[in-house]
Scaffold this motif. Sequence first.
Motif, PDB file in Angstrom:
ATOM      1  N   SER A 250       0.833  -1.211   0.000  1.00  0.00           N
ATOM      2  CA  SER A 250       0.000   0.000   0.000  1.00  0.00           C
ATOM      3  C   SER A 250       0.859   1.249   0.000  1.00  0.00           C
ATOM      4  O   SER A 250       0.572   2.218  -0.700  1.00  0.00           O
ATOM      5  CB  SER A 250      -0.929  -0.012   1.213  1.00  0.00           C
ATOM      6  OG  SER A 250      -1.823  -1.092   1.133  1.00  0.00           O
TER       7      SER A 250
ATOM      8  N   GLN B  97      -8.352   1.416   1.193  1.00  0.00           N
ATOM      9  CA  GLN B  97      -7.859   0.371   0.294  1.00  0.00           C
ATOM     10  C   GLN B  97      -8.134  -1.021   0.860  1.00  0.00           C
ATOM     11  O   GLN B  97      -8.457  -1.952   0.125  1.00  0.00           O
ATOM     12  CB  GLN B  97      -6.365   0.567   0.047  1.00  0.00           C
ATOM     13  CG  GLN B  97      -5.798  -0.302  -1.069  1.00  0.00           C
ATOM     14  CD  GLN B  97      -4.339   0.027  -1.329  1.00  0.00           C
ATOM     15  OE1 GLN B  97      -3.511  -0.008  -0.421  1.00  0.00           O
ATOM     16  NE2 GLN B  97      -4.022   0.341  -2.579  1.00  0.00           N
TER      17      GLN B  97
ATOM     18  N   ILE C  89      -8.312   5.492  -5.155  1.00  0.00           N
ATOM     19  CA  ILE C  89      -7.757   4.260  -4.599  1.00  0.00           C
ATOM     20  C   ILE C  89      -8.132   3.090  -5.491  1.00  0.00           C
ATOM     21  O   ILE C  89      -9.300   2.943  -5.881  1.00  0.00           O
ATOM     22  CB  ILE C  89      -8.304   4.026  -3.176  1.00  0.00           C
ATOM     23  CG1 ILE C  89      -7.903   5.181  -2.239  1.00  0.00           C
ATOM     24  CG2 ILE C  89      -7.820   2.709  -2.608  1.00  0.00           C
ATOM     25  CD1 ILE C  89      -9.042   6.073  -1.846  1.00  0.00           C
TER      26      ILE C  89
END
Length: 361
Positions: free
Chosen positions: A13, A264, A46
């Motif tokens: 991420s 996310q 995202i």
Amino acid sequence: MKKSALLLLMLISSFGFAQQFTEAFQSQVKKAQQAHQIPAISVNLITPDSIFSFVNGKIRTAKKARISQDAKFHLGSNSKAITAFIAKHLSEQGIINWDTRFFQLFPELENSSNPAYLDITLGQLLSHNAGINAYTKGADLEKFNTLKGSTSEKRYAFTQEILKEKPSDPGTYSNAGYVLAALMLEKSTEKPFKTLLDETMNALDLDYFVGFPNKENDTNPWGHINSKGTLTALGPDHEYKLPAYMSSAGDIAMNSQDYARFLQLHLQGLLGKDNFLEAEAYQELHFGLDNYAYGWGNISKNDHQISYHDGSAGTYYCHVVVFPHKEIAVAIMANAATKDAVNAIYTLQKLISDNPENVTE
């Protein structure tokens, strides 16, 4: 979930956050800020493995100081998704579940409460189906200004009074309901809600603050109100703030990077990937009930499910929409919540979500 797998997820991420919007789109954001009086803004797209972000603007009007890329914005009622997330994590551990009745945990309050609340559950509180009155206006809370004790003690005293009231209709959006939910989480774990927040955010390696972000650091964006046609910044020492016992309903602040990483996780889960929670948990949080599930509103459009939530205490604004069928989520945060600012935020969100490939490098 194993720590090594969680760490790998975080590294992926973090790496994905380096992505950029096109210069043309960044220019559109700047123009929208200028045209609609938005001092500072954070715009985020995202995907399951990438995060595109643009953070721009000033800490406050009438000053030239720019915000940093890790500046925190206030989430307002989007904090509810974090509370529901914590509750679901505890449910997965078998500590509490959606069907846990409030008075199972607090039998001493049953006799003094309105009988209409006898069977309310954690799930009903998180989905606004417990009939708890709204308490969405600051003036409604003034009668509780004299509450004494720790934050948890104030939360308990607040709840004690709320449960004496005549109930509202099921489905009434309720900040107070999330106070009761937090109290249930505290009782079931024997930990203050703030500790539960700390534990969850630490496990996810996410930074946060309870309260308006400029109260943590005056270099964070200051919230603004429209005062007689003039946008006015509220300083860190301004008297306006939310009561600490309302944190579970709407008083969490986060920076763009970390908030996007939190979202996310949700997007990945909705696409069937287990992470901090099992994938099925995200389906329940977002779409377990029609219209409003657990910390998330939802609609069906063209046979596709979409979840969303907006949050504002009047001085900041946070707008999030999740499109599982497009495999994207859009999050926009600002330090103004005027009608013009909100309209601009919605326009930018639609511009991104309609054609995400046109706004990214």
